[in-house]
Design an enzyme around this catalytic site. Structure first.
Site, PDB file in Angstrom:
ATOM      1  N   SER A   1       0.786  -1.239   0.000  1.00 55.23           N
ATOM      2  CA  SER A   1       0.000   0.000   0.000  1.00 55.23           C
ATOM      3  C   SER A   1       0.813   1.282   0.000  1.00 55.23           C
ATOM      4  CB  SER A   1      -0.970   0.010   1.185  1.00 55.23           C
ATOM      5  OG  SER A   1      -2.105  -0.787   0.914  1.00 55.23           O
TER       6      SER A   1
ATOM      7  N   LYS B   1       0.223   3.787  -2.758  1.00 61.87           N
ATOM      8  CA  LYS B   1      -0.760   4.873  -2.735  1.00 61.87           C
ATOM      9  C   LYS B   1      -0.119   6.246  -2.625  1.00 61.87           C
ATOM     10  CE  LYS B   1      -4.347   1.813  -1.035  1.00 61.87           C
ATOM     11  NZ  LYS B   1      -4.111   0.664  -0.185  1.00 61.87           N
TER      12      LYS B   1
ATOM     13  N   SER C   1      -6.383   3.451   4.007  1.00 60.88           N
ATOM     14  CA  SER C   1      -5.649   2.679   3.004  1.00 60.88           C
ATOM     15  C   SER C   1      -6.621   1.894   2.134  1.00 60.88           C
ATOM     16  CB  SER C   1      -4.635   1.730   3.663  1.00 60.88           C
ATOM     17  OG  SER C   1      -3.701   1.259   2.713  1.00 60.88           O
TER      18      SER C   1
END
Length: 442
Positions: A59, A62, A119
């Site tokens: 993640s 991102k 997230s």
């Protein structure tokens, strides 16, 4: 943007002990995985291990999704109030996610806050499709931006970091991206240090547990998949000094936080800043080759507790005495000790909403239901029996009404909208200022 942070009494005590011992002593973490500590202003590397090794980003992907979105805002292609729509593709993404049903609308501003705190994998796709026109077109912009910034060991296949064998990065490249975010979008610095968001009656806490637990922590993003282990790109500021720490492949959520805290502590020591490191971030080389797969380490059947992005919520933030991030030194200062402080909240939970600007809607109505649809009753109703048997037709009718009930129309699948041609990706960062040069120091 620098934020002055004062040391609490516990930290002043540690500092005094350290000065008495010539320097506050913290030892190397024992884990054999990449980490990197960099000065944000100069790009000077204070400490690193395998910073060029290929790794699955999870993640922390991102951060690039946010970068491309903010670049679109700066270029005037969208605004923070631009409405975005949840598509069927976005709604189908695996957790963690907000869980909004297709057709739900929200602004880019709210989407970015949900992305950074929760997230949310579905929101990453919402942003990608809303800005790029399609997910592949947006991913092309992500890769073009990586090349533009000099992230030579990075390649993206999706905007959220869900497992893909071709999605890869390095600690070096992530530090370059963090510096670019700091210097290209200082007006959005708060986005990366929100401790929690409030949506309706729910409060969702940031997975980055350095925020409001380590003095000066002010960003950025965590990541986890079984293949990557626990990743973290973090920033912290004391006085006029800001540091970037990257930890990849930690074996637990608690461990990655503790290791980052220790790296920061070393970087803020005056003596270590003078004698430690010296190379520039740009001078580090990416190694190439296949990424390390951490699945057998962090997701094996013998693991104690649950391996997940929010592991510290699921199993508690207690410190494991067997952690590889315990340190042996004349003055033992571990990551666990550094994160035990009770800091006042930096801000209350930030309110976010579903819907367009000026017309918020109840978020509970936007969340897709997990309940199975009610099956039709296999027993025929009296009305149906009357319709098929003239002998009971009159008996089945209600005495006070002569109104006929029309049979329900058959449910048909909605037509699939025609896919729009993919727009050519816009060259990234047309108006972005260059980063301050990385200065090697001896």
């Amino acid at each position: 943007m620098a934020r002055t942070t004062f040391l609490p009494p516990a930290m002043r005590t540690f500092a005094s002990i350290g000065l008495a011992c010539a320097a506050l002593s913290v030892a190397q973490p024992a884990g054999a995985h990449p980490y990197l500590l960099v000065e944000a202003d100069s790009g000077r590397v204070i400490e690193q291990q395998d910073a060029g090794a290929p790794w699955y980003p999870a993640s922390v992907t991102k951060l690039m999704t946010v970068y491309v979105a903010l670049a679109a805002v700066k270029d005037g292609r969208v605004t923070m109030d631009t409405p975005l729509t949840v598509s069927a593709l976005a709604a189908s993404q695996q957790p963690s996610k907000m869980g909004f049903q297709p057709g739900t609308k929200l602004t880019l501003d709210n989407a970015l806050k949900m992305l950074m705190v929760k997230s949310a994998n579905d929101i990453a796709v919402v942003i990608a499709e809303g800005i790029g026109g399609s997910m592949p077109a947006f991913v092309a912009q992500m890769n073009a931006t990586a090349r533009h910034l000099g992230m030579t060991g990075t390649h993206y296949e999706n905007p959220n970091g869900l497992p893909d064998p071709d999605q890869v990065t390095t600690a070096r490249d992530l530090a370059i991206l963090a510096r670019a975010i700091i210097y290209h979008f200082p007006e959005h610095e708060m986005l990366f240090r929100i401790p929690a968001i409030r949506i309706g009656k729910r409060v969702l806490r940031n997975y980055n547990r350095l925020i409001d637990r380590y003095p000066g922590a002010d960003g950025m993003k965590t990541g986890f998949i079984c293949g990557s282990g626990f990743n973290l790109v973090a920033t912290a500021t004391r006085g006029n000094k800001r540091l970037i720490a990257v930890v990849l492949g930690a074996s637990s959520a608690v461990g990655r936080n503790e290791e980052a805290a220790v790296l920061f502590e070393k970087g803020f020591q005056h003596t270590w800043s003078i004698f430690g490191g010296g190379a520039s971030l740009g001078a580090l080389q990416n190694a190439g080759g296949p990424p390390t797969d951490m699945r057998d380490v962090v997701c094996n059947a013998k693991r104690r507790g649950t391996a997940a992005e929010n592991e510290d919520e699921l199993v508690g933030a207690q410190n494991d005495t067997g952690s590889p991030f315990a340190f042996a030194a004349p003055v033992q200062i571990s990551g666990a000790v550094l994160l035990q402080q009770q800091l006042p909240p930096s801000m209350p939970p930030v309110q976010v909403y579903v819907g367009v600007k000026g017309a918020p809607v109840d978020p509970d109505t936007a969340i897709a239901s997990d309940k199975p649809k009610k099956k039709p009753d296999p027993k025929p109703s009296a009305v149906a029996a009357a319709a098929s048997d003239p002998g009971v037709k009159e008996a089945a009718k209600p005495a006070a009404s002569k109104k006929q009930v029309a049979p329900a129309a058959p449910v048909t699948a909605a037509a699939t909208p025609t896919t729009k041609p993919k727009p050519k990706p816009k060259p990234p960062e047309s108006g972005a200022a260059p980063l301050p040069p990385s200065k090697p120091q001896g």
